[in-house]
Design an enzyme around this catalytic site. Structure first.
Site, PDB file in Angstrom:
ATOM      1  N   ASP A 121       0.911  -1.397  -0.083  1.00  0.00           N
ATOM      2  CA  ASP A 121       0.048   0.293   0.129  1.00  0.00           C
ATOM      3  C   ASP A 121       0.935   1.165  -0.045  1.00  0.00           C
ATOM      4  O   ASP A 121       2.084   1.267   0.347  1.00  0.00           O
ATOM      5  CB  ASP A 121      -0.811  -0.071   1.238  1.00  0.00           C
ATOM      6  CG  ASP A 121      -2.097  -0.986   1.370  1.00  0.00           C
ATOM      7  OD1 ASP A 121      -2.158  -1.626   0.309  1.00  0.00           O
ATOM      8  OD2 ASP A 121      -2.311  -1.153   2.351  1.00  0.00           O
TER       9      ASP A 121
HETATM   10  N1  URA Z   1      -1.366  -5.906   3.980  1.00  0.00           N
HETATM   11  C1  URA Z   1      -1.649  -4.750   4.121  1.00  0.00           C
HETATM   12  O1  URA Z   1      -2.754  -4.283   4.734  1.00  0.00           O
HETATM   13  N2  URA Z   1      -1.136  -3.697   3.313  1.00  0.00           N
HETATM   14  C2  URA Z   1       0.093  -3.819   2.586  1.00  0.00           C
HETATM   15  O2  URA Z   1       0.543  -2.968   2.231  1.00  0.00           O
HETATM   16  C3  URA Z   1       0.340  -5.316   2.736  1.00  0.00           C
HETATM   17  C4  URA Z   1      -0.085  -6.192   3.288  1.00  0.00           C
END
Ligand code: URA
Length: 261
Positions: A104
């Protein structure tokens, strides 16, 4: 340029290092028309003719990078508004490569890049169960019952099946005022002095799937709101903490093998 025969075959996607060594020892590999049975023999990848099962193996130079993703950039090739992970690569290194999975925008840490499609498939395919470990700070608390739920599987959205078995390890747990000097907690922008008794928890969650926002949604399902997230390992490969945020480097052969341990 010279390289070992087993490395050449691995890089050209004939099989893993272990598998190609058995092919070589079984006499299935020829160099310039002659069977050679030593995996360590040096070949010239551009001029020697290498055959496996009597078919010429085309050499494709594979590259694998470890990148320490900073928060604030998105995992995409380009974006009209945001900085992307590719903005950290120089033009030569970024030719033909793609990111393996996604993090993310606000997640930091280990992200791999390669030009090897098969490698991506092997790492990302859920049936391969490659574990990814994330370090988190969250608002809330994790009791034994929550940990058991996370480990056994939780529903993270309506209509979705249970998450696969996971591992959770709580690192620190208490109230905000006890941890406010810790670097990660400093990043909280929605806590003011009136909320100094807000429960907070940090820990490590290891999952073997890659559903969207999975860690945040899993922790949410037990009442915790993630405020900091960093991927620290994939399989047996740890993020090299000496890599500054935004830096990348080649994986070593040993690291490549560790990924699938
Ligand atoms: N899980 C999440 O919530 N975000 C990420 O970036 C990776 C795994």
């Amino acid at each position: 340029m010279n390289m070992r025969l087993d490395k050449f075959l691995t890089q050209s996607s004939v099989g893993t290092r272990k598998v190609v060594r058995t092919y070589i020892k079984d006499g299935l590999v020829k160099i310039n028309g002659q069977v050679k049975m030593e995996p360590s023999i040096e070949i010239d990848e551009y001029f020697d003719v290498i055959e496996y099962l009597d078919k010429v193996v085309e050499y494709t130079e594979k590259v694998y990078y470890m990148f320490n993703k900073p928060a604030g950039c998105i995992t995409a090739r380009r974006d009209k508004i945001n900085k992307t992970v590719f903005d950290f690569f120089n033009n030569d290194s970024s030719k033909g490569i793609f990111h393996v999975g996604r993090l993310d925008k606000d997640t930091e840490g280990l992200l791999l890049f390669t030009n090897d499609g098969e490698f991506e498939h092997k790492l990302m395919y859920p049936e391969k169960h490659v574990e990814k470990t994330y370090f988190f700070w969250a608002l809330g608390s994790l009791e034994e019952e929550d940990k058991r739920k996370l480990e056994q599987g939780v529903y993270i959205s309506k209509g979705e099946i249970l998450t696969k078995p996971a591992k959770i390890k709580v690192d620190k747990q208490g109230v905000y005022k006890d941890f406010k000097h810790e670097i990660y907690i400093d990043k909280l922008n929605n806590i003011d002095s009136g909320q100094y008794n807000q429960a907070v928890v940090s820990g490590y969650l290891t999952i073997s799937e890659g559903r969207k926002h999975q860690v945040k949604r899993m922790l949410k399902s037990v009442g915790c709101k993630v405020v900091y997230l960093k991927r620290i390992s994939i399989g047996g490969l740890m993020l090299d903490e000496s890599l500054e945020k935004g830096q990348y480097r080649f994986l070593t052969d040993i690291e490549l093998e560790k990924l699938f341990e």
